[in-house]
Design an enzyme around this catalytic site. Structure first.
Site, PDB file in Angstrom:
ATOM      1  N   HIS A 147       3.416  -2.647   3.083  1.00 56.21           N
ATOM      2  CA  HIS A 147       3.509  -1.281   2.580  1.00 56.21           C
ATOM      3  C   HIS A 147       4.830  -1.106   1.848  1.00 56.21           C
ATOM      4  O   HIS A 147       5.796  -1.822   2.131  1.00 56.21           O
ATOM      5  CB  HIS A 147       3.397  -0.276   3.722  1.00 56.21           C
ATOM      6  N   ASP A 165       0.810  -1.214   0.000  1.00 49.91           N
ATOM      7  CA  ASP A 165       0.000   0.000   0.000  1.00 49.91           C
ATOM      8  C   ASP A 165       0.848   1.271   0.000  1.00 49.91           C
ATOM      9  O   ASP A 165       2.040   1.246   0.332  1.00 49.91           O
ATOM     10  CB  ASP A 165      -0.888   0.035   1.253  1.00 49.91           C
TER      11      ASP A 165
END
Length: 225
Positions: free
Chosen positions: A187, A43
């Site tokens: 992430h 992300d």
């Protein structure tokens, strides 16, 4: 006089055929090693500072992943959106500014989603079909807005906790808990996540799992189409 060269030629052809046969046979054997597929997701990108290193680590480890991009980052780094696609990754929508969508009106949620769709398309990432709400927070309004833009909402089965300072060992261990069809949250910005990628690849291979795509139909990890 001509017999030895002919025999040598036949022998050479047989060896070549054997070598070719072994090469061809290796492909199904490699494919058969995939006893299941998992969805690796990253992300908050893309960025000029982190995306190139992440893509390089994934490529070197033979992994593909889904990048849930923020629209503002995609708009600011269109070349990195193109780099994601060129590296064989899939690109999803992660809202434009990463707000708490459950606190917003339907119009605001739709704006977050639609602007991200446009920013990713403008960057060469195509039209996303997957949507991950920031923080994994969702409600009927968020789901309706995602559906309006033809997006399948994707949360996760395993949280790597990389956003919370997880160590490389902890991130690898989180990936080891994945089963067929499951999805993990990671992430692109934590250095520990990038450092964990080679070991993640080894861990998945040891379980006969391959990095797959996330199906817009089922929301589960499947073999790349």
């Amino acid at each position: 006089m001509r017999t030895p060269p002919k025999r040598a030629l036949v022998t050479g052809l047989a060896a070549a055929a054997l070598a070719l046969g072994s090469t061809v046979a290796a492909t199904p054997a490699h494919a058969a090693a995939c006893n299941g597929y998992v969805g690796l997701t990253f992300d908050d990108g893309p960025s000029s500072g982190n995306t190139p290193a992440l893509l390089n680590a994934l490529r070197q480890s033979g992994l593909r992943a889904t990048m849930f991009n923020q629209g503002n980052n995609a708009a600011a780094n269109p070349s990195q959106v193109r780099a994601q696609v060129s590296a064989g990754m899939w690109v999803g929508n992660h809202s434009y500014t990463h707000p708490h969508l459950v606190q917003q009106s339907q119009a605001q949620v739709e704006s977050e989603i639609s602007r991200t769709q446009q920013a990713i398309a403008n960057g060469g990432g195509g039209t996303p079909r997957l949507f991950r709400p920031p923080y994994g927070e969702t409600n009927a309004t968020v789901r309706a807005a995602a559906a309006k833009y033809g997006l399948t909402q994707i949360i996760w089965d395993v949280d790597s906790q990389d956003w919370n300072g997880a160590s490389v060992d902890a991130i690898v261990a989180a990936n080891s808990r994945l089963g067929n069809g499951q999805i993990i949250l990671m992430h692109e910005w934590p250095a520990n996540t990038r450092a964990a990628i080679p070991r993640i690849a080894q861990t998945l291979a040891g379980k006969g799992l391959c990095a797959g795509m996330i199906s817009p139909q089922t929301g589960r990890a499947v073999a790349p189409g």
